[in-house]
Design an enzyme around this catalytic site. Structure first.
Site, mmCIF file in Angstrom:
data_model
loop_
_atom_site.group_PDB
_atom_site.id
_atom_site.type_symbol
_atom_site.label_atom_id
_atom_site.label_comp_id
_atom_site.label_asym_id
_atom_site.label_seq_id
_atom_site.Cartn_x
_atom_site.Cartn_y
_atom_site.Cartn_z
ATOM 1 N N HIS A 68 0.796 -1.210 -0.173
ATOM 2 C CA HIS A 68 -0.214 0.113 0.127
ATOM 3 C C HIS A 68 0.911 1.327 0.014
ATOM 4 O O HIS A 68 0.364 2.310 -0.518
ATOM 5 C CB HIS A 68 -1.111 0.008 1.131
ATOM 6 C CG HIS A 68 -2.224 -0.803 0.717
ATOM 7 N ND1 HIS A 68 -2.245 -2.025 1.255
ATOM 8 C CD2 HIS A 68 -3.084 -0.796 -0.093
ATOM 9 C CE1 HIS A 68 -3.331 -2.762 0.611
ATOM 10 N NE2 HIS A 68 -3.748 -1.960 -0.043
ATOM 11 N N GLU A 88 -10.858 -10.954 -6.015
ATOM 12 C CA GLU A 88 -9.561 -10.970 -5.606
ATOM 13 C C GLU A 88 -9.095 -12.245 -4.868
ATOM 14 O O GLU A 88 -8.061 -12.544 -4.650
ATOM 15 C CB GLU A 88 -9.153 -9.772 -4.794
ATOM 16 C CG GLU A 88 -10.167 -9.579 -3.543
ATOM 17 C CD GLU A 88 -9.834 -8.055 -2.886
ATOM 18 O OE1 GLU A 88 -8.814 -7.569 -3.106
ATOM 19 O OE2 GLU A 88 -10.760 -7.577 -2.229
ATOM 20 N N ASP A 139 -4.270 -8.444 -4.837
ATOM 21 C CA ASP A 139 -4.553 -9.332 -3.998
ATOM 22 C C ASP A 139 -4.854 -11.066 -4.829
ATOM 23 O O ASP A 139 -4.492 -12.146 -4.589
ATOM 24 C CB ASP A 139 -5.829 -9.294 -3.267
ATOM 25 C CG ASP A 139 -5.526 -8.773 -1.968
ATOM 26 O OD1 ASP A 139 -4.420 -8.936 -1.371
ATOM 27 O OD2 ASP A 139 -6.239 -7.717 -1.685
ATOM 28 N N CYS A 169 -9.181 -3.228 -10.832
ATOM 29 C CA CYS A 169 -8.963 -1.812 -9.884
ATOM 30 C C CYS A 169 -7.447 -2.179 -9.498
ATOM 31 O O CYS A 169 -6.948 -1.720 -8.635
ATOM 32 C CB CYS A 169 -9.734 -1.374 -9.121
ATOM 33 S SG CYS A 169 -10.342 -2.809 -7.931
HETATM 34 C C1 PEP Z 1 -6.464 -5.476 -4.985
HETATM 35 O O1 PEP Z 1 -6.485 -6.301 -4.102
HETATM 36 O O2 PEP Z 1 -6.182 -5.469 -6.338
HETATM 37 C C2 PEP Z 1 -7.092 -4.228 -4.640
HETATM 38 C C3 PEP Z 1 -7.301 -3.306 -5.558
HETATM 39 O O3 PEP Z 1 -7.272 -3.907 -3.376
HETATM 40 P P1 PEP Z 1 -6.135 -3.615 -2.426
HETATM 41 O O4 PEP Z 1 -4.742 -3.131 -2.994
HETATM 42 O O5 PEP Z 1 -6.540 -2.375 -1.678
HETATM 43 O O6 PEP Z 1 -6.007 -4.648 -1.635
HETATM 44 MG MG MG Z 2 -7.301 -6.060 -2.405
#
Ligand code: PEP
Ligand code: MG
Length: 571
Positions: free
Chosen positions: A188, A430, A454, A501
């Site tokens: 993140h 995911e 994920d 995403c």
């Molecule tokens: C993902 O897992 O691809 C996602 C967009 O969510 P995060 O990165 O917040 O886990």
């Molecule tokens: Mg995720």
């Protein structure tokens, strides 16, 4: 000396190293033997803290503005509170506590009083008291305190790791970039760096040993290379590279107002991932056609307590209104994994990414979840909202989330409030179990958004935070492409749309493949939108369909990369 890490956020930065090392402060229960000495230590620590705060205040006023500087004036006032000092002295006198233990006990008592107040402004004072207390304790214990508030000139932050809340505190005006020892492209802190448009390199493994505070480094966020104390010639070479990157960005900027259309006229949507209403500016500046993922957990992480329904409503409404009528996908709270809330008791887990995170935690904390859903439903009247649930693993998970959403809706309606009729409800894909059962899920949901950050870690069983297994982040591996195909085909058979995403959506090798597989919406860091639009403009749908079918039949990640490069060679 140079070093290679994982290029996490593009751009080139030059600057002085600010080493961010969290030192642990150990407060013992050792009794004070010499009271006079203890009082002296306490007085000196308070005086030293005040001196520092005066310098930080003046620097902040000079470099940022008067308002930000006043925060430190408030800290100085806390420090000067006669009660704080006299009660600490009393504790040393009567209970023979050592000065650190006494000061900690008294300041924590003060903070708790503010914690318990209803008024949000007063509640926030608790964290000011804790901030001041940490500074004084560091001086009593002789621990060197390093925090981002000390930064008063342009720097490159170097750290073992940065948590998402550390990253949220970075001042974009002074932090030119950051480099960490650990982490991968989808951790993140890397995602936040791209949102903030700060160049970053993660997963260098050794940067903390290789540089000293004040060293000069070049951070090349395009290649992942760090140059330490470079020669003048090398600096000049990177200045040229930085200039040509800036020129390229100016060319991309010309695509800002254009729709995202392939050479054969097929339209896809390019949306942005955001973490706060503040990020809307980046969405607009980069020609985003909507928001494909609003990670609401940052709203929770930036607060000192659970954000109220009203506070959440205002945040969601401002994003929806700001983009109306463009679509905004707001994801419900995805806390857990690498994201913690300082005010919520979250037991330590051995495998937090496989643990009690996202909807799993929300089901247990139903009132907290419902507060968020109520805020979302109320905000739905102000724009084109799509609610998305993260980490759905089974159909029962989705049903449960839907049930709580229905409860929240019924409550609002009985209170005479409106909820938009056009609201869509979808899920993130995911977890491989959902991709494999996508045909069943597609009958129930309004849309899918594939979360490859994920999905890849779970498909390859490779922790996204662990740079030692980062070679298993294989977005083009046919195994993953086949899962994605299952999801897209299942959704289209039911007339539903599919977005992505995860970071893969903005990846230049992945984009042609995803276009060929039929993806409808690509959501990415705002800074990736214009380069993605530039790539898509040059592609045709049928050629990409052929490319995708060939890729699905390859045997490795590398073989697919080769195929894409060969196919697009001339483009
Ligand atoms: C993902 O897992 O691809 C996602 C967009 O969510 P995060 O990165 O917040 O886990
Ligand atoms: Mg995720």
């Amino acid at each position: 000396m140079s070093l290679k890490g994982i290029a996490a956020s593009s751009g080139i930065a030059f600057g002085k190293v600010f080493k961010y090392e969290k030192k642990e402060m150990v407060i013992t229960d050792k009794k004070t033997e010499n009271k006079e000495e203890a009082f002296g230590l306490l007085k000196k620590a308070i005086a030293k803290s005040e001196q520092e705060l005066v310098i930080i205040r003046d620097e902040t006023i000079r470099r940022i503005d008067e308002d930000h500087g006043m925060i430190f004036n408030a800290h100085i006032q806390i420090l000067k509170d006669p009660e704080l000092y006299s009660q600490t002295v009393q504790k040393i006198e009567s209970e023979h506590l050592n000065p650190a233990a006494a000061f900690k006990a008294v300041s924590e008592q003060f903070a708790m009083i503010f914690d318990m107040m209803d008024d949000a402004y007063m509640k926030e004072r608790a964290s000011d008291i804790r901030d001041v207390s940490e500074r004084v304790l560091a001086h009593i214990l002789g621990v060197e305190l390093v925090d981002f508030k000390q930064i008063n000139e342009p720097v490159i932050v170097v750290a073992q790791d940065l948590t998402p809340s550390d990253t949220a505190q970075l001042d974009k005006d002074l932090v030119e970039g950051f480099i960490t020892n650990i982490g991968g492209r989808t951790s993140h802190s890397a995602i936040m760096a791209r949102t903030l448009e700060i160049p970053a390199i993660v997963g260098t493994k050794t940067i903390m040993d290789d540089v000293n505070h004040g060293d000069i480094v070049i951070l090349d966020g395009l290649s992942g290379i760090v140059e330490i104390n470079p020669s003048k010639d090398l600096i000049d070479e990177y200045k040229r590279k930085a200039k040509s990157y800036e020129d390229q960005k100016r060319t991309w900027a010309m695509l800002k107002e254009e729709a995202t259309v392939t050479a054969c006229g097929h339209h896809v949507e390019l949306a942005a991932n955001i973490g706060s209403p503040k990020d809307l500016e980046g969405v607009m500046n980069n020609g985003g056609e909507g928001v494909g993922l609003y990670r609401t957990e940052f709203l929770y992480m930036d607060s000192d307590d659970f954000p109220t329904e009203e506070k959440q409503f205002e945040a969601y409404k401002s994003v929806l209104e700001g983009l109306n009528p463009k679509p905004v996908v707001i994801r419900t709270l995805d806390i857990g994994g690498d994201k913690e809330l300082k005010y919520m008791d979250m037991p330590h887990e051995l495998n937090p990414f496989l643990g009690h995170r996202a909807v799993r935690l929300c089901f247990e904390k139903k009132e907290m979840f419902k507060t968020q859903l109520r805020a979302l439903l109320r905000a739905s009247n102000f724009g084109n909202l799509k609610i998305m649930f993260p980490m759905i693993a089974t159909l029962e998970d989705f049903r449960q989330a839907e049930r709580i959403l229905e409860e929240a809706k019924a409550e609002l309606i009985s209170e005479g409030q409106n909820v938009s009729e056009n609201l869509e409800v979808g899920i993130m894909v995911e977890i491989p179990a959902v991709a494999l059962l996508a045909d069943q899920f597609a009958k129930k949901v309004d849309f899918f958004s594939i979360g490859t950050n994920d999905l890849i870690q779970y498909t390859f069983a490779a922790d996204r935070m662990n740079e030692r297994v980062s070679y298993l982040y294989q977005p083009y591996n046919p195994s993953l492409l086949r899962l994605i195909k299952l999801v897209i085909d299942a959704a289209h058979s039911e007339g539903k749309w599919v977005g992505m995403c995860g970071e893969m959506a903005g990846d230049e090798i992945a984009i042609p493949l995803l276009l060929g597989l039929g993806l409808d919406e690509f959501s990415m860091s705002a800074s990736s939108i214009l380069p993605a639009r530039d790539i898509i403009k040059g592609l045709t749908k049928t050629e990409m369909e052929t490319l995708a079918s060939e890729a699905l039949m390859k045997d490795t990640n590398e073989a697919v990369i080769k195929l894409v490069k060969k196919t697009l060679g001339g483009k």
